[in-house]
Design an enzyme around this catalytic site. Sequence first.
Site, PDB file in Angstrom:
ATOM      1  N   ARG A 194       0.820  -1.202   0.000  1.00 36.32           N
ATOM      2  CA  ARG A 194       0.000   0.000   0.000  1.00 36.32           C
ATOM      3  C   ARG A 194       0.860   1.261   0.000  1.00 36.32           C
ATOM      4  NH1 ARG A 194      -3.412  -1.649   5.232  1.00 36.32           N
ATOM      5  NH2 ARG A 194      -1.352  -2.523   5.700  1.00 36.32           N
ATOM      6  N   LYS A 236       1.593   2.068   7.494  1.00 36.58           N
ATOM      7  CA  LYS A 236       1.927   1.301   8.688  1.00 36.58           C
ATOM      8  C   LYS A 236       2.782   2.113   9.646  1.00 36.58           C
ATOM      9  CE  LYS A 236       0.895  -2.206   9.630  1.00 36.58           C
ATOM     10  NZ  LYS A 236      -0.312  -2.543  10.438  1.00 36.58           N
ATOM     11  N   TYR A 258      -1.425   4.432  10.707  1.00 34.73           N
ATOM     12  CA  TYR A 258      -1.838   3.441  11.696  1.00 34.73           C
ATOM     13  C   TYR A 258      -0.673   3.259  12.660  1.00 34.73           C
ATOM     14  CZ  TYR A 258      -5.770   2.000   8.718  1.00 34.73           C
ATOM     15  OH  TYR A 258      -6.921   1.980   7.984  1.00 34.73           O
ATOM     16  N   HIS A 299      -1.153   1.674  16.152  1.00 33.50           N
ATOM     17  CA  HIS A 299      -1.375   0.443  16.923  1.00 33.50           C
ATOM     18  C   HIS A 299      -0.385   0.330  18.084  1.00 33.50           C
ATOM     19  CE1 HIS A 299      -4.418  -0.990  14.177  1.00 33.50           C
ATOM     20  NE2 HIS A 299      -3.598  -0.884  13.153  1.00 33.50           N
ATOM     21  N   GLU A 356      -6.380   4.695  13.512  1.00 34.83           N
ATOM     22  CA  GLU A 356      -7.349   3.792  14.136  1.00 34.83           C
ATOM     23  C   GLU A 356      -8.159   4.408  15.260  1.00 34.83           C
ATOM     24  OE1 GLU A 356      -3.369   2.884  16.242  1.00 34.83           O
ATOM     25  OE2 GLU A 356      -4.056   3.380  14.213  1.00 34.83           O
ATOM     26  N   ASP A 393      -3.007  -6.912  14.959  1.00 37.33           N
ATOM     27  CA  ASP A 393      -2.440  -5.565  15.076  1.00 37.33           C
ATOM     28  C   ASP A 393      -2.496  -5.059  16.518  1.00 37.33           C
ATOM     29  OD1 ASP A 393      -1.290  -4.486  12.756  1.00 37.33           O
ATOM     30  OD2 ASP A 393      -3.241  -4.250  11.826  1.00 37.33           O
TER      31      ASP A 393
END
Length: 363
Positions: A15, A75, A94, A96, A118, A270
């Site tokens: 991505r 990420k 993201y 996480h 998120e 995740d």
Amino acid sequence: MIIGVPREIKIGETRVSMTPSLCRRVTALGGKVLLEKGAGLTAGFTDDEYKAAGATFAPTAAKVWKTADMILKVKEPLEAEYDLMQQGQTIFTYLHLAAGPTLAKELCRKSILGIAYETVEGGDGQFPLLKPMSQIAGRLSIQIGAYFLQSQLGGSGVLLGGIPGTMPGHVVVVGAGNSGAHAVQMAAGMGARVTVLDLDTRKLEVLDTEYRGRIVTLMSNPANIEHAVADADLLIGAVLIPAAKAPIVVSGKMVAQMRPGSVICDIAIDQGGCIETIKPTSHTKPTYKEHGVIHYAVPNMPALVGRTSTMGLTQATEPFVAMMVQKGVERALSEHKGLAKGVNTRNGRITYDAVAKAVGFDS
């Protein structure tokens, strides 16, 4: 504002955080886009497309990180990128952090303004930037599970849809949120027997009405989970508590009762995973066996369909990116409460309570 787009370096990641379309929007609003050369190729976007949309290019990720006011990623930063992060920089991705205390500590050390996709909220209290990837992961989990059930891959040899005169495979989905609901949709569409468990009766009622008795809905409690898991050919872990570490709802003892060659796919990996025997895997080594059961737990599962995932993600992030370019980051955060909910780290502190609790830091 200069928005930096480095190439993603997580194993198997395809991505990219910005499409040429989003690049065009940013530059039209007066922002600048600095893209690492080739950053969009794995998602099917060429440098020429970005150039036509107004981007400029850097030969290395280091140049992007050093120059940009805000880093836009897919990420979380990996260890190899920690030294590239600039003091006081803004990162929108993201994160996480509940499953990444080392990264949390590094973001605090460098006073990074870490805005996590998120935990950004929409006006309805939902999580619009988590939703598209949850949907993709849910759908992929069934596709992946069906693949690893094949005999040649060590699976039990069960065809999820079966054929006339045989019993179809049994898919058990623990969690009926976005990812779980989309896993149910795919499994039911393939003709599998489907059982879904959740604590929220409203979610179960919605699924029961939608499928009109073609699936089984159960309250999520240890007895129901134990019984369903023991009979599962494919177990999907889809339990999510936003920003917090996922609770363990399927014990190792339950996994040991599954038939050899059955498959587990934990979408919650995740956030640490919701199955006791699960540990992160990667696209280069996606599975391992424990108790004779195949475990799949790739944190960046949506990278398997990089173009679709990129389109889904950037369509969701575009309004927030545009707002920060147009108004500046601080003003956008002050005016949009949902975007402000995305702030996980600021001025050397963790600012999101669930994250702080998960990693053992004070908020």
